[in-house]
Design a protein around this motif. Structure first.
Motif, PDB file in Angstrom:
ATOM      1  N   LEU A  55       0.836  -1.199   0.000  1.00 53.43           N
ATOM      2  CA  LEU A  55       0.000   0.000   0.000  1.00 53.43           C
ATOM      3  C   LEU A  55       0.870   1.248   0.000  1.00 53.43           C
ATOM      4  O   LEU A  55       0.366   2.367   0.036  1.00 53.43           O
ATOM      5  N   HIS A  73      -7.808  -1.702  -7.819  1.00 51.45           N
ATOM      6  CA  HIS A  73      -6.629  -0.854  -8.029  1.00 51.45           C
ATOM      7  C   HIS A  73      -5.402  -1.676  -8.426  1.00 51.45           C
ATOM      8  O   HIS A  73      -4.265  -1.185  -8.340  1.00 51.45           O
ATOM      9  N   ALA A 103      -2.623  -2.424  -3.174  1.00 54.16           N
ATOM     10  CA  ALA A 103      -3.281  -2.309  -1.868  1.00 54.16           C
ATOM     11  C   ALA A 103      -4.204  -3.483  -1.553  1.00 54.16           C
ATOM     12  O   ALA A 103      -5.217  -3.319  -0.889  1.00 54.16           O
ATOM     13  N   PHE A 125      -1.730   4.164   0.549  1.00 50.95           N
ATOM     14  CA  PHE A 125      -3.158   3.923   0.322  1.00 50.95           C
ATOM     15  C   PHE A 125      -3.801   3.725   1.684  1.00 50.95           C
ATOM     16  O   PHE A 125      -3.490   2.784   2.403  1.00 50.95           O
ATOM     17  N   ASN A 185       3.325   3.499  -2.130  1.00 52.96           N
ATOM     18  CA  ASN A 185       3.597   3.749  -3.536  1.00 52.96           C
ATOM     19  C   ASN A 185       5.060   3.511  -3.887  1.00 52.96           C
ATOM     20  O   ASN A 185       5.968   3.887  -3.128  1.00 52.96           O
ATOM     21  N   TYR A 238      -2.699  -0.058 -10.675  1.00 50.39           N
ATOM     22  CA  TYR A 238      -2.288   1.325 -10.416  1.00 50.39           C
ATOM     23  C   TYR A 238      -0.767   1.430 -10.350  1.00 50.39           C
ATOM     24  O   TYR A 238      -0.109   0.755  -9.567  1.00 50.39           O
ATOM     25  N   HIS A 274     -12.692   5.330  -0.369  1.00 49.18           N
ATOM     26  CA  HIS A 274     -13.121   4.560  -1.542  1.00 49.18           C
ATOM     27  C   HIS A 274     -14.277   5.218  -2.309  1.00 49.18           C
ATOM     28  O   HIS A 274     -14.876   4.566  -3.168  1.00 49.18           O
TER      29      HIS A 274
END
Length: 472
Positions: free
Chosen positions: A88, A103, A98, A209, A90, A106, A325
């Motif tokens: 989670l 996602h 996550a 996240f 980046n 992503y 969310h």
């Protein structure tokens, strides 16, 4: 371990030990990284702890670390050491899913602050570790669940389960986890590793996240308190990209692991006997014996409403999760698993008046906890209130109120008040799986919990035990 060690027998070393071998050039970072990647290849099909293995970039980072070493530049105790991060956080060079499918693809264009700081300290990032969907309680039904390396029938913990499994299984020398209701501490306890939940705001959440931002904490999961201190040094401190990060001064935590005096430890025996199982209470009593032998004073205290705070946590979390969310739920609700969607629905269904009452209750609880922690240095709790639960037991978590209370009371309230906490191995069940104790301290007293944990680990060997049958 001697400097004649080879890359094939190093996987269970502590982070500071492998750091010494790299610094003295007994082993290169590339040699260590290659060995860990080979171990991941061999064991990952069984353990399922990695969402993404970043072999190419990890080797490039190892080569950079070795090049710096060759010219006499040393970045610190993380220099050239292979670690891994929860998926989670980046990463610019790997997707951040996550634990979700919505996602899954992503791809961030920059690193989370904690990842950037690890890399700046010279760490080698081996990959991204699996977590429950959105960092809540259950794994997405279409994604694998990490397997406890001590016993495949034993629960591997909640959200940071991949971090706990990889660290315990010798697939990395340390990892990052996150803790919103117990997700550093529960997997640390379940997998027999040392997990630090720092004070809320001590570590930046930029590029993370979120599950519930006002409850989310990022921290290290390692094999010792000393190693947790090393990682905390790298990631702690104010971050302009996260305006909620604290301006409170940080410390050279790993260089201050001697206690200034014997701590005064509070223990709520009535709470323990009411809510925790026999194995957990036996572990707590044996822990108290160790602390007493160390010259610490343990006094009985009455904790201020931990059971009520634990009961209120789900709704508080649900409101914030619904906000996190909002762009994908309910628009893509069919892509969500039942646990996370259920939490979001709780949050979406709560009235503003009910939420206001919960916030007032949380503020009052936090004030009472601060009052308690002004009277003692540490509060002793278990890492889990149920001794090393099995997967079969934990399948009843949502429908068994007694089990839910036993699991959440030692953890969720400490997120609500935001205080720092260290979970560390403190015993074993009769089937050889880990039990864990937890030290809680007042706001921004990470130095105290780390020094206390280090003292406990100098007097015991629980943290040096490892799962059998995992040599590759």
């Amino acid at each position: 371990m001697s400097t004649t060690a080879t890359p094939t027998d190093l996987h269970f070393l502590q982070l500071h030990e492998i750091s010494h071998l790299i610094r003295t050039r007994a082993l290169s970072s590339r040699e260590v990284t290659e060995a860990m990647l080979a171990r991941i290849d061999a064991l990952e099909p069984a353990l399922q702890s990695f969402a993404t293995v970043m072999a190419e970039t990890a080797l490039a980072e190892a080569d950079r670390a070795d090049a710096l070493s060759a010219r006499g530049d040393w970045l610190g105790d993380l220099h050239g050491v292979p670690v891994a991060v929860k998926d989670l956080a980046n990463t610019h060079d790997a997707p951040t899913g996550a634990g979700t499918t919505v996602h899954a693809d992503y791809q961030p264009d920059s690193d989370a602050t904690v990842v950037a700081r690890l890399r700046r300290a010279g760490a080698v990032v081996l990959g991204k570790l699996r977590l429950t969907e959105g960092a809540f309680t259950g794994h997405h039904p279409d994604l694998p669940t990490p397997v406890n390396p001590w016993d495949s029938a034993t629960w591997s913990g909640v959200s940071s389960s991949g971090s706990g499994v990889a660290t315990a299984g010798g697939l990395c020398f340390g990892s990052l986890g996150s803790d919103t209701g117990g997700s550093i501490r529960l997997p640390s306890a379940a997998n027999g590793v040392t997990g630090l939940k720092p004070t809320w705001g001590r570590v930046s959440r930029h590029g993370i996240f979120g599950l519930a931002p006002s409850l989310d904490h990022i921290g290290p999961m390692t094999r010792s308190a000393r190693d947790a201190a090393i990682v905390l040094e790298a990631i702690a401190g104010h971050d302009p990209l996260d305006p909620t990060s604290s301006l409170e001064a940080t410390h050279s935590y790993s260089n201050r692991l001697s206690l200034e005096r014997a701590p005064l430890v509070g223990f709520d025996r009535e709470l323990a006997h009411t809510h925790f199982d026999e194995a957990t209470n036996a572990m707590l009593e044996s822990t108290i014996e160790v602390l007493t032998d160390l010259g610490w004073r343990v006094v009985e205290v009455a904790t201020p409403g931990l059971t009520e705070a634990a009961a209120e946590w789900t709704a508080l979390c649900g409101v914030e999760t619904a906000g996190v969310h909002a762009d994908t739920y309910p628009a893509r609700a069919e892509e969500y698993g039942p646990d996370l969607s259920g939490l979001i629905e709780i949050g979406r269904g709560l009235s503003a008046v009910d939420y206001h009452r919960l916030l007032e209750s949380r503020r009052a609880f936090t004030g009472r906890m601060r009052e308690l922690m002004s009277d003692v240095d540490l509060l002793l709790l278990p890492g889990i209130g149920v001794g090393s639960p099995t997967i079969e037991q934990m399948a009843e978590l949502a429908t068994d109120p007694k089990l839910f209370t036993a699991v959440t009371v030692p953890t969720a309230p400490i997120d609500s008040c935001g205080m720092p906490s260290l979970t560390l191995p403190a015993g074993s069940t009769d089937r050889g799986t880990p039990l864990a104790a937890q030290f809680v301290a007042g706001d921004f007293k990470e130095q105290l919990v780390l020094a206390a944990g280090h003292a406990f680990q100098q007097a015991t060997d629980f943290h040096t035990r490892h799962p059998e049958g995992l040599n590759s």
